[in-house]
Design a protein around this motif. Structure first.
Motif, PDB file in Angstrom:
ATOM      1  N   THR A 133      -2.673 -33.655  -9.973  1.00  0.00           N
ATOM      2  CA  THR A 133      -1.713 -33.922 -11.046  1.00  0.00           C
ATOM      3  C   THR A 133      -0.532 -34.683 -10.453  1.00  0.00           C
ATOM      4  N   THR A 134      -0.166 -35.777 -11.109  1.00  0.00           N
ATOM      5  CA  THR A 134       0.995 -36.568 -10.696  1.00  0.00           C
ATOM      6  C   THR A 134       2.052 -36.475 -11.781  1.00  0.00           C
ATOM      7  N   VAL A 135       3.290 -36.244 -11.360  1.00  0.00           N
ATOM      8  CA  VAL A 135       4.427 -36.160 -12.268  1.00  0.00           C
ATOM      9  C   VAL A 135       5.399 -37.264 -11.877  1.00  0.00           C
ATOM     10  N   GLU A 136       5.648 -38.186 -12.819  1.00  0.00           N
ATOM     11  CA  GLU A 136       6.575 -39.291 -12.564  1.00  0.00           C
ATOM     12  C   GLU A 136       7.785 -39.143 -13.465  1.00  0.00           C
ATOM     13  N   MET A 137       8.955 -39.015 -12.832  1.00  0.00           N
ATOM     14  CA  MET A 137      10.220 -38.899 -13.566  1.00  0.00           C
ATOM     15  C   MET A 137      10.924 -40.252 -13.511  1.00  0.00           C
ATOM     16  N   PRO A 138      11.236 -40.839 -14.677  1.00  0.00           N
ATOM     17  CA  PRO A 138      11.933 -42.128 -14.691  1.00  0.00           C
ATOM     18  C   PRO A 138      13.241 -42.052 -13.893  1.00  0.00           C
TER      19      PRO A 138
END
Length: 188
Positions: A148-153
């Protein structure tokens, strides 16, 4: 190494954690340039907080931890003591590669007592961050894991999986997959 049987209860409990050899190095890619394995980090963190609470100089740390607990509970729905600290029950390790590059890579490897509870906490964290505007994606990793990858702007990204009882966290899915590959191939 011999252990002083007259040591404090905290020290005795910490020593008991290290009775079982760590297997986390089996998850470190062969190109790892720096590594550290720590046993009983949870107890170390709890003891440090207790010591800080007993001193005037430690008040800033105590206040910061109270704030972190409040933010985690309100913004992410997590209890730092009940949800996060159990991730550090047993052995933890850090493996770093690319030290001569602009942005080093690596893995944080955790061997919690309850891997399923750890996976649930990480999934809840990802879901909470998604609710705050993060993009969450999942892809296969290795033969048996989902990364799982979580990308926060404007903040960055992180990736994780739980495979064979080990929590693997990296800055990218490739970092996580490198640990899975090292374990599956034996090239570590």
């Amino acid at each position: 190494a011999p252990f002083d049987a007259a040591a404090s209860a905290s020290a005795s409990a910490a020593a008991a954690v290290s009775d079982e050899p760590s297997t986390l190095v089996e998850w470190m890619p062969a190109e790892t340039q720096a590594e550290a394995v720590i046993f009983g980090a949870r107890r170390l963190l709890e003891d440090a907080e207790s010591a800080a609470a007993g001193s005037q100089e430690g008040q800033a740390l105590t206040d910061a931890l109270t704030t972190a607990r409040t933010v985690a509970a309100l913004a992410l729905g997590l209890d730092l003591d009940a949800d996060i600290l159990p991730l550090f029950d047993r052995d933890i390790a850090i493996a770093v590669t690319g030290l001569r590059e602009d942005l080093p890579a690596g893995q944080l490897l955790l061997h919690p007592t309850d891997a399923q509870a750890a996976a649930d906490v990480l999934d809840r964290l990802a879901s909470s961050l998604e609710g705050l505007g993060a993009t969450v994606t999942t892809r296969p990793g290795g033969e048996r894991a989902q990364i799982t990858t979580v990308e926060m702007p404007d903040i960055g990204s992180g990736a994780y999986t739980v495979d064979d009882g080990v929590v693997i966290v990296g800055l990218t899915a490739d970092d996580v997959e490198a640990a899975i590959d090292a374990n599956e191939s034996g090239e570590n």
